[in-house]
Design an enzyme around this catalytic site. Sequence first.
Site, PDB file in Angstrom:
ATOM      1  N   SER A 286       0.781  -1.240   0.000  1.00  0.00           N
ATOM      2  CA  SER A 286       0.000   0.000   0.000  1.00  0.00           C
ATOM      3  C   SER A 286       0.810   1.286   0.000  1.00  0.00           C
ATOM      4  O   SER A 286       0.232   2.371  -0.126  1.00  0.00           O
ATOM      5  CB  SER A 286      -0.955   0.000   1.193  1.00  0.00           C
ATOM      6  OG  SER A 286      -1.896  -1.042   1.069  1.00  0.00           O
ATOM      7  N   VAL A 287       2.126   1.226   0.144  1.00  0.00           N
ATOM      8  CA  VAL A 287       2.912   2.453  -0.003  1.00  0.00           C
ATOM      9  C   VAL A 287       2.795   2.997  -1.424  1.00  0.00           C
ATOM     10  O   VAL A 287       3.133   4.161  -1.680  1.00  0.00           O
ATOM     11  CB  VAL A 287       4.396   2.223   0.370  1.00  0.00           C
ATOM     12  CG1 VAL A 287       4.551   1.975   1.858  1.00  0.00           C
ATOM     13  CG2 VAL A 287       5.002   1.101  -0.440  1.00  0.00           C
TER      14      VAL A 287
END
Length: 540
Positions: free
Chosen positions: A259-260
């Site tokens: 999710s970065v």
Amino acid sequence: MTEASRHRTRLVGLGLSGLFVVLAGKAGYLALSPERDSSVLAARAGEQVKRADIVDRNGEQLATSVTVYSLVANPQLIWDPREVATRIAGVLPDIDADSLTARLSDQSREFVWVKRGLTPRQRQTVFDLGLEGLWFKEEISRAYPRGTLAGQVLGFVNVDGVGAGGVEFSQNDRLTAGGEPLRLTIDNGVQAAVEAELAASAAADGFEGAAVILMEARTGEVRAMASWPPFNPNRSSDIAIDDPSRMNRATGALYELGSVFKPLTVAAALEAGAIRPTDMFDVHDPIEMRGYTISDLHPIGTRATVTTIIAESSNIGTVHINQKLGPRRQQDFLKTAGLLDRSPVELSGSAAPILPERMDDLTAATMAYGHGIAVTPMAFLSAFAAFANGGERVTPTLIVDETRKPNPVRVMSAITTDLVNAMMREAVLTGTGKNAEVAGYRVAGKTGTAEKPVPGGYDDGRNISSFAAIFPYDSPQYAMIVTLDDPKAGPGGSVASQNAAPTAGRIIERVAPLLGIAPRFEDFRPAGDAYRSGDERTSL
């Protein structure tokens, strides 16, 4: 016998005695003076140029060259190879007597290495044996006075003094030319603080590997690059080739970072005009795509704004955003961000990304939240650092060069940067990144938890946990990524909010003062408040 005969006999005896004395003296001289032996002269094709030192950005020593002595032999001057080998093995336990006997028995050779790099005590012990056919050859060896500090970055040299890893390898020509020290962008104090916090996190979270990179966003200068397990270049010859400590995971390991990637997806959609920051998206129902279900780890409500999607790390919302962006514009953005190529940092082990074999709607959807694309932490941070540099990406560097120009590449506008930064600030204040908040230093960032890929799919029991950050939020200067490989589940679980985020927070708390960033403690709220939906949220 006449008196004349006895006189002649005495003269012959004295002559032979003198000859033996001369020969014995010659043999001893040969044993101690390599310059008089042709084999040694041949070995010394020329005087060794002292390899240049490596220092940090402040001139503090990281690697230097020291004089050592190696033990060599001339088999043609050895009368009893077995005795010589046995006695040497008796004082140098790592010498195999049988193997050395075989080498010393080869009368066709005039030069044999016995042992390289003796300690002063070992040298004296061998000298005291008084054996024939041996001498000590002076050599230049490499020493790393700070042990494991920046070990994978520095690399090491082989037994012949040639760079064989890290900066020692990539800058070998520059270093072998001697001269002024090679100055790295690394700051010893910052590097030591990062490595200390990474070690503490390893003890608490029990991961199998990790990487941390801290970079100055405007210049691309890497202030710290740490890889776990630590590597001591002083012991490189004792460490197995496949030992995990040899790998620099910051530049050589490929990870699906999860999710970065979401802030990049949102930035691409905002930049293209595909969405507005106040748009609302359905986050209630999982998305079905050709037998693949995309869902959220925890429900975050029915509808959410873009800020909520970032703050609460919604896969569903991110895919809806990416569908408005479209695969073609997504790929163009990722290419501009440098994520479709290897990072050009000055380390030869920089790995190229692993991309989907086919670019279609499904791969576009999963890449939007960091699955299906594997990159190095260095490549990712190079792209992510644009959030701390007004939307411009610069090439990362480990070498101080006063003439270097960053040559920035525009990834997104400054307005888009400000919008997404406000969303990431909200993620730290109220969302999944709360454990990365540091009083006074105003962190903005994003968590990322991704299941590790295995043949045929993913292992839901093993994760890659990451936290990408910029700081200070209201005047960004630095970007950082913390990536933990397979942290073991602790009291809060194995997700990034419980391990990578707090690790990042502790690092920022320690290094910010070293970087000259003054804390600010007045109450400060980001502009992201204007874009919150007001939905109930659950931290991941």
